[in-house]
Design a protein around this motif. Structure first.
Motif, PDB file in Angstrom:
ATOM      1  N   HIS A  72       0.736  -1.161  -0.136  1.00  0.00           N
ATOM      2  CA  HIS A  72      -0.062   0.035  -0.131  1.00  0.00           C
ATOM      3  C   HIS A  72       0.799   1.416   0.007  1.00  0.00           C
ATOM      4  N   THR A  73       1.980   1.223   0.833  1.00  0.00           N
ATOM      5  CA  THR A  73       2.864   2.392   0.775  1.00  0.00           C
ATOM      6  C   THR A  73       3.904   2.565  -0.554  1.00  0.00           C
ATOM      7  N   ASN A  74       4.333   1.583  -0.842  1.00  0.00           N
ATOM      8  CA  ASN A  74       5.534   1.644  -1.856  1.00  0.00           C
ATOM      9  C   ASN A  74       5.243   0.747  -2.964  1.00  0.00           C
ATOM     10  N   GLY A  75       4.000  -0.215  -3.289  1.00  0.00           N
ATOM     11  CA  GLY A  75       3.538  -0.517  -4.547  1.00  0.00           C
ATOM     12  C   GLY A  75       4.270  -2.221  -4.228  1.00  0.00           C
ATOM     13  N   PRO A  76       3.324  -2.778  -5.125  1.00  0.00           N
ATOM     14  CA  PRO A  76       3.324  -4.269  -5.121  1.00  0.00           C
ATOM     15  C   PRO A  76       4.759  -4.885  -5.449  1.00  0.00           C
ATOM     16  N   VAL A  86      -1.315 -12.806   0.692  1.00  0.00           N
ATOM     17  CA  VAL A  86      -0.442 -11.582   0.429  1.00  0.00           C
ATOM     18  C   VAL A  86       0.174 -11.686  -0.957  1.00  0.00           C
ATOM     19  N   ARG A  87       0.707 -13.012  -1.317  1.00  0.00           N
ATOM     20  CA  ARG A  87       1.401 -13.090  -2.549  1.00  0.00           C
ATOM     21  C   ARG A  87       0.557 -12.962  -3.719  1.00  0.00           C
ATOM     22  N   ALA A  88      -0.443 -13.573  -3.749  1.00  0.00           N
ATOM     23  CA  ALA A  88      -1.507 -13.526  -4.798  1.00  0.00           C
ATOM     24  C   ALA A  88      -1.966 -12.232  -5.017  1.00  0.00           C
ATOM     25  N   TYR A  89      -2.353 -11.537  -3.850  1.00  0.00           N
ATOM     26  CA  TYR A  89      -2.760 -10.017  -4.067  1.00  0.00           C
ATOM     27  C   TYR A  89      -1.713  -9.111  -4.516  1.00  0.00           C
ATOM     28  N   GLU A 106      -1.901  -7.179  -8.249  1.00  0.00           N
ATOM     29  CA  GLU A 106      -1.573  -5.492  -8.264  1.00  0.00           C
ATOM     30  C   GLU A 106      -0.430  -5.100  -9.219  1.00  0.00           C
ATOM     31  N   ALA A 107       0.445  -6.328  -9.337  1.00  0.00           N
ATOM     32  CA  ALA A 107       1.749  -5.915 -10.269  1.00  0.00           C
ATOM     33  C   ALA A 107       1.136  -6.237 -11.668  1.00  0.00           C
ATOM     34  N   GLY A 108      -0.166  -7.079 -11.934  1.00  0.00           N
ATOM     35  CA  GLY A 108      -0.647  -7.129 -13.098  1.00  0.00           C
ATOM     36  C   GLY A 108      -0.448  -8.568 -13.794  1.00  0.00           C
ATOM     37  N   ASP A 109       0.162  -9.497 -12.762  1.00  0.00           N
ATOM     38  CA  ASP A 109       0.462 -10.958 -13.249  1.00  0.00           C
ATOM     39  C   ASP A 109      -0.836 -11.724 -12.734  1.00  0.00           C
ATOM     40  N   ARG A 110      -1.775 -11.817 -13.595  1.00  0.00           N
ATOM     41  CA  ARG A 110      -2.713 -12.535 -13.119  1.00  0.00           C
ATOM     42  C   ARG A 110      -2.564 -14.068 -13.173  1.00  0.00           C
ATOM     43  N   VAL A 111      -1.598 -14.536 -13.901  1.00  0.00           N
ATOM     44  CA  VAL A 111      -1.324 -15.825 -14.062  1.00  0.00           C
ATOM     45  C   VAL A 111      -0.801 -16.492 -12.824  1.00  0.00           C
ATOM     46  N   ALA A 112       0.285 -15.624 -12.383  1.00  0.00           N
ATOM     47  CA  ALA A 112       1.121 -15.951 -11.314  1.00  0.00           C
ATOM     48  C   ALA A 112       0.022 -15.846  -9.980  1.00  0.00           C
ATOM     49  N   ALA A 113      -0.486 -14.805 -10.073  1.00  0.00           N
ATOM     50  CA  ALA A 113      -1.406 -14.626  -8.746  1.00  0.00           C
ATOM     51  C   ALA A 113      -2.430 -15.741  -8.551  1.00  0.00           C
ATOM     52  N   ALA A 114      -2.990 -16.390  -9.791  1.00  0.00           N
ATOM     53  CA  ALA A 114      -3.965 -17.369  -9.566  1.00  0.00           C
ATOM     54  C   ALA A 114      -3.090 -18.533  -9.200  1.00  0.00           C
ATOM     55  N   ALA A 115      -2.044 -18.860  -9.429  1.00  0.00           N
ATOM     56  CA  ALA A 115      -1.321 -19.773  -8.860  1.00  0.00           C
ATOM     57  C   ALA A 115      -0.916 -20.000  -7.501  1.00  0.00           C
TER      58      ALA A 115
END
Lengths: 118, 418
Positions: free
Chosen positions: B350-354, B378-381, B385-394
């Motif tokens: 939240h303060t310095n970005g994903p 937290v990693r998925a979140y 936020e960083a735009g990597d939906r595939v890695a977020a899903a994993a």
């Protein structure tokens, strides 16, 4: 120590395997569980079973063969899959059992495997 | 008439169990050095009360009556085992302290709960058993209930409780207060055990909660609050005790907002702040103020302060993530736990970005995080936020596999995988 995690399933859970409304979430919960077991390096074996209706039971009694369609016991919860895990003790095995998806709607039985005999 | 007397007797017994159980066990354990014997003697006394109070009426001082009966039963039990060496120290102690119990005084049962708490969290007691032992000895919880909360088989928990009580007796763990200069450290062990009880039942959620529409908490939250309240009452100058209680009250204040009407999981940033308990938040702020006034900073006070900043959203309508990140910096410096690091990474996002948050997560040792559910949440979140939906899903899939709570699983599925 090796433990068998027996995941029992309800008829509704078996039905949701190919229900377009529910299948996505159902399978996501199981593949997530398998992902987590793999990442932890504890999974020795695993298998999913087709629904109980595909089962056939055989008994031999007094020279007679008794073959029956379906499972022997007619209970609501039936075995839906199993995992063999290698963990230090029962406490850790129970943690994995609690994460097993069917613990929340059916039940999960945990049993130690017999140590190998020579 | 008889029924009325009987139910008055039963009500009196229930009330004594409710209000004095821990005090009575503590006193009996402190004179016998034996928690199990104290519990047995007290249940004998309760049985005697059930037999006699409904007929003969409730005694003028029920606590003293129970202690007198229990003490007799302790001595009888010790005599029965007289040949056993273990009986000797008990009898010896009774003989050493003949005037200990003065039944002429209205306040005859001295409060030894603090001594009992210190004995339960003694360095010689297995750290994993300190919390179960306290829950049983001080609050009277049965082994099966404790076992379920700790996700341990009931027979195993029963055996472990027997074993740990034998250890306390045989090692003669003292039921005395530590020296003044040792109290902060010894109290720290008591606090840690209370914190463990607080954490049972929702290891994959973000705080204690209840099943929708049910009074039943999903763990030992009320018990942890009771233990921490006892501790702050008996050690009013211990800043960390107030800090822990403040943290637990602030976190518990959000219990009713963690589930929607239909039982679905509601993440912290989407919770309806009008459902947060004002009474718990007020009590939490009072304890936090006392703690900070004592001028001894510690990890539980930092955790209390973090929850306080979160709950300030009920007033300001926004979350001061910079303040939270700073408090987490202090927390990881003091107690570098995986939980604190993971929570700090969420604040960092939240303060310095994903990207900065992911860098912090990547520094954590893989073996420590592979089965730690909050890490994967937290990693998925951060990945999303960083735009990597595939890695977020994993990462979310891992989180789902480590979650036992069905609404939390469902929430993660809908957020990342549907």
């Amino acid at each position: 120590m090796q433990y068998l995690i027996m995941a029992l399933e309800t008829p509704e859970a078996f039905d949701s395997r190919d229900d377009p409304e529910r299948a996505g979430e159902y399978w996501a919960s199981w593949s997530g569980y398998i992902d987590a077991l793999r990442a932890a390096g504890v999974m020795e074996a695993a298998g999913g079973l087709l629904p109980p209706a595909t089962s056939t039971t055989v008994r031999l009694r007094e020279g007679q063969r008794l073959v029956q369609d379906g499972p022997y016991a007619d209970t609501k919860e039936q075995l839906g899959g199993y995992f063999v895990i290698e963990v230090p003790d029962l406490d850790v095995a129970l943690q994995w059992a609690a994460r097993c998806p069917s613990a929340a709607y059916a039940s999960v039985e945990v049993r130690p495997l017999m140590p190998a005999r020579r | 008439m008889i029924d009325a007397a009987r139910s008055a007797g039963e009500a009196a017994i229930e009330q004594v169990v409710e209000s004095s159980y821990g005090r009575l066990v503590a006193y009996l354990a402190s004179v016998s050095g034996d928690i199990a014997a104290a519990e047995d003697a007290l249940s004998d006394a309760f049985l005697a009360a059930i037999r006699t109070w409904p007929q003969r009426g409730v005694p003028h001082r029920p606590d003293s009556w129970l202690v007198t009966v229990a003490r007799r039963s302790l001595i009888d039990a010790a005599r029965r085992r007289e040949t056993a060496a273990r009986a000797l120290p008990e009898i010896a102690r009774f003989n050493e302290e003949p005037g200990q119990l003065d039944l002429g005084d209205p306040d005859t049962v001295p409060d030894k709960r603090l001594e009992l708490l210190f004995a339960c969290a003694h360095p010689a007691v297995d750290p994993s058993m300190r919390s179960p032992l306290m829950l049983q000895a001080v609050l009277g919880l049965d082994a099966a209930r404790i076992a379920s909360a700790f996700l341990v088989s009931p027979s195993t928990m029963g055996q472990r409780l027997v074993r740990v009580k034998t250890k306390v007796r045989q090692a003669r763990i003292p039921f005395t207060l530590p020296a003044l200069n040792e109290i902060p450290e010894r109290a720290g062990s008591v606090l840690d055990a209370i914190y463990v009880a607080y954490g049972t039942g929702w290891d994959d959620g973000d705080g204690p909660g209840r099943a929708t529409g049910a009074d039943q908490w999903n763990g030992l939250y009320p018990e942890a609050i009771r233990l921490a309240t006892v501790l702050t009452d008996l050690l009013p100058d211990n800043a960390e005790a107030h800090g822990l209680l403040a943290m637990m009250l602030h976190s518990g204040a959000r219990a009713d907002a963690r589930r929607s009407r239909d039982g679905e999981f509601v993440p912290l940033d989407q919770q309806d702040v009008t459902l947060w308990s004002r009474a718990r938040m007020r009590a939490a702020e009072e304890h936090l103020a006392v703690a900070l006034g004592l001028g001894q900073m510690g990890p539980y006070q930092l955790m209390g302060a973090i929850q306080s900043v979160h709950n300030l959203r009920a007033v300001t309508g926004q979350t001061d993530w910079a303040a939270i990140a700073e408090l987490y910096d202090g927390l990881v410096a003091m107690t570098p736990t995986i939980g604190a690091y993971v929570a700090r990474a969420k604040a960092t996002s939240h303060t310095n970005g994903p990207a900065a948050a992911l860098a912090q997560l990547d520094e954590l040792p893989a073996a420590r995080v592979s089965s730690y559910q909050p890490y994967w949440v937290v990693r998925a979140y951060c990945l999303r936020e960083a735009g990597d939906r595939v890695a977020a899903a994993a990462a979310a899939s891992q989180a789902i596999g480590l979650t036992s709570d069905p609404p939390t699983k469902r929430h993660l599925y809908r957020e990342y995988l549907a």
